[in-house]
Design a protein around this motif. Structure first.
Motif, short mmCIF file in Angstrom:
data_model
loop_
_atom_site.label_atom_id
_atom_site.label_comp_id
_atom_site.label_asym_id
_atom_site.label_seq_id
_atom_site.Cartn_x
_atom_site.Cartn_y
_atom_site.Cartn_z
N THR A 1 -10.07 -42.24 7.08
CA THR A 1 -8.68 -41.83 6.90
C THR A 1 -8.59 -40.63 5.97
OG1 THR A 1 -7.92 -44.10 7.21
CG2 THR A 1 -6.40 -42.57 6.14
N ARG A 2 -9.33 -40.67 4.87
CA ARG A 2 -9.30 -39.57 3.92
C ARG A 2 -9.87 -38.29 4.54
NH1 ARG A 2 -12.59 -39.95 -1.58
NH2 ARG A 2 -14.10 -38.71 -0.42
N SER A 3 -10.95 -38.46 5.32
CA SER A 3 -11.56 -37.32 5.98
C SER A 3 -10.59 -36.68 6.96
CB SER A 3 -12.85 -37.74 6.70
OG SER A 3 -13.41 -36.66 7.40
N THR A 4 -9.86 -37.53 7.71
CA THR A 4 -8.88 -37.02 8.66
C THR A 4 -7.76 -36.29 7.94
OG1 THR A 4 -9.37 -38.86 10.16
CG2 THR A 4 -7.30 -37.68 10.52
N LEU A 5 -7.27 -36.86 6.84
CA LEU A 5 -6.22 -36.24 6.05
C LEU A 5 -6.70 -34.91 5.49
CD1 LEU A 5 -3.39 -36.45 4.91
CD2 LEU A 5 -4.32 -37.77 3.00
N ARG A 6 -7.91 -34.89 5.02
CA ARG A 6 -8.53 -33.66 4.50
C ARG A 6 -8.50 -32.56 5.55
NH1 ARG A 6 -14.82 -33.82 2.53
NH2 ARG A 6 -15.26 -31.59 2.36
N GLN A 7 -8.87 -32.91 6.80
CA GLN A 7 -8.88 -31.92 7.87
C GLN A 7 -7.47 -31.49 8.24
OE1 GLN A 7 -11.74 -30.48 9.26
NE2 GLN A 7 -10.12 -29.08 9.94
N GLN A 8 -6.54 -32.44 8.25
CA GLN A 8 -5.16 -32.11 8.57
C GLN A 8 -4.56 -31.13 7.56
OE1 GLN A 8 -3.39 -36.01 8.71
NE2 GLN A 8 -3.76 -36.26 10.92
N ILE A 9 -4.86 -31.36 6.29
CA ILE A 9 -4.35 -30.46 5.25
C ILE A 9 -4.99 -29.08 5.38
CG2 ILE A 9 -4.26 -30.05 2.76
CD1 ILE A 9 -4.20 -33.15 2.45
N ALA A 10 -6.30 -29.06 5.62
CA ALA A 10 -7.00 -27.78 5.79
C ALA A 10 -6.42 -27.01 6.97
CB ALA A 10 -8.49 -28.01 5.98
N ASP A 11 -6.17 -27.71 8.09
CA ASP A 11 -5.60 -27.05 9.27
C ASP A 11 -4.20 -26.53 8.99
OD1 ASP A 11 -7.90 -27.65 10.69
OD2 ASP A 11 -7.04 -29.37 11.74
N ALA A 12 -3.40 -27.33 8.28
CA ALA A 12 -2.03 -26.93 7.97
C ALA A 12 -2.01 -25.69 7.08
CB ALA A 12 -1.28 -28.08 7.31
N LEU A 13 -2.87 -25.66 6.07
CA LEU A 13 -2.91 -24.51 5.17
C LEU A 13 -3.46 -23.28 5.88
CD1 LEU A 13 -4.15 -26.23 1.90
CD2 LEU A 13 -1.88 -25.26 2.34
N ARG A 14 -4.45 -23.47 6.74
CA ARG A 14 -4.95 -22.34 7.53
C ARG A 14 -3.83 -21.75 8.38
NH1 ARG A 14 -8.20 -23.53 12.80
NH2 ARG A 14 -6.01 -23.81 13.38
N ASP A 15 -3.02 -22.63 8.99
CA ASP A 15 -1.90 -22.16 9.81
C ASP A 15 -0.86 -21.44 8.95
OD1 ASP A 15 -3.15 -23.22 12.02
OD2 ASP A 15 -1.88 -25.02 12.12
N GLU A 16 -0.67 -21.89 7.72
CA GLU A 16 0.26 -21.22 6.82
C GLU A 16 -0.21 -19.79 6.52
OE1 GLU A 16 3.27 -22.61 4.93
OE2 GLU A 16 3.11 -23.54 6.90
N VAL A 17 -1.51 -19.64 6.33
CA VAL A 17 -2.07 -18.30 6.08
C VAL A 17 -1.92 -17.43 7.31
CG1 VAL A 17 -4.17 -17.01 5.54
CG2 VAL A 17 -3.69 -19.15 4.34
N LEU A 18 -2.25 -17.98 8.49
CA LEU A 18 -2.16 -17.21 9.72
C LEU A 18 -0.72 -16.84 10.07
CD1 LEU A 18 -4.77 -19.15 11.89
CD2 LEU A 18 -4.98 -16.80 11.06
N ALA A 19 0.22 -17.68 9.66
CA ALA A 19 1.62 -17.40 9.92
C ALA A 19 2.21 -16.41 8.92
CB ALA A 19 2.43 -18.70 9.90
#
Length: 233
Positions: free
Chosen positions: A11-29
């Motif tokens: 669960t923590r690993s999945t959350l870690r990836q979700q946060i990383a993906d969300a922040l990456r999308d924030e940078v790309l946006a």
């Protein structure tokens, strides 16, 4: 009855990836600007999660070259220069050329179940390319980036080397992060963005590596000229 061992870690690993993906999308946006600083606490509060998966996600993004870590001030969005962009484009060109070399060696046709499987997989990649081209034609940068990353991720996966695929994905994310700070300043992007995805897939389907290389050379030249012009003001 206790749950399966390791559930919390997954669960923590999945959350870690979700946060990383969300922040990456924030940078790309463009919502997280180059040089913008933030702390683990700020991101944890923003997403309503604990600090541990946030810290792990930020460390992951730092390892990918998207963030810079400051031991005393937290993290900041990495600032790419035009020289960085030139180097990234050169590197991704070398990786893609290696993929095309594999086609010349017949490696793609021997993919897993053989020629039929490779043809079907390329058809799927082509559909991603069609979506990317539609977004490019409409000037929708956010949609284009999403489909472009999926296009190259799936195309590189056909060659059966996950290290190559991961490396190319990282380079493409970095090139978009570098480019987006300039492209977001343009009001009208229709007719500006590269849209040769399906042309490239068609060349690869024919095993025409010379045509594929020419398409990529033109793409890289287009990217460099555009970003250098925008970067020069």
């Amino acid at each position: 009855m206790p749950g399966p061992r390791g559930t919390g870690a997954v669960t923590r690993s999945t959350l870690r990836q979700q946060i990383a993906d969300a922040l990456r999308d924030e940078v790309l946006a463009g919502r997280l600007q180059p040089g913008q600083e933030f702390t683990v606490k700020e991101i944890a509060e923003q997403y309503g999660v604990s600090a541990t998966p946030v810290r792990e996600a930020l460390v992951d993004l730092s390892a990918q070259g998207l963030l810079d870590a400051d031991q005393h001030r937290g993290f900041r969005v990495h600032e790419y220069s035009l020289d960085d962009f030139r180097g990234i484009v050169e590197a991704r060109g070398l990786v893609v050329d290696g993929m095309f070399h594999a086609i010349g060696d017949g490696r793609l046709s021997r993919l897993r179940s053989g020629e039929a499987r490779a043809t079907a997989a390329l058809a799927g990649v082509r559909r991603r390319g069609e979506e990317a081209q539609r977004a490019a034609g409409a000037g929708d940068l956010t949609v284009l980036i999403g489909y472009d990353l999926r296009f190259w991720r799936e195309l590189s996966a056909l060659f059966g080397n996950p290290y190559l695929s991961d490396f190319l994905h990282r380079l493409r994310v970095q090139s978009w992060v570098c480019a987006v700070q300039h492209l977001r300043r343009i009001r009208e992007l229709r007719g500006v963005l590269w849209c040769g995805h399906t042309e490239l897939v068609d060349a690869l389907s024919r095993r025409d590596t010379a045509a594929a290389r020419a398409i990529i050379d033109a793409y890289n030249a287009h990217s460099l000229a555009l970003i250098e012009r925008l970067g020069a003001g």
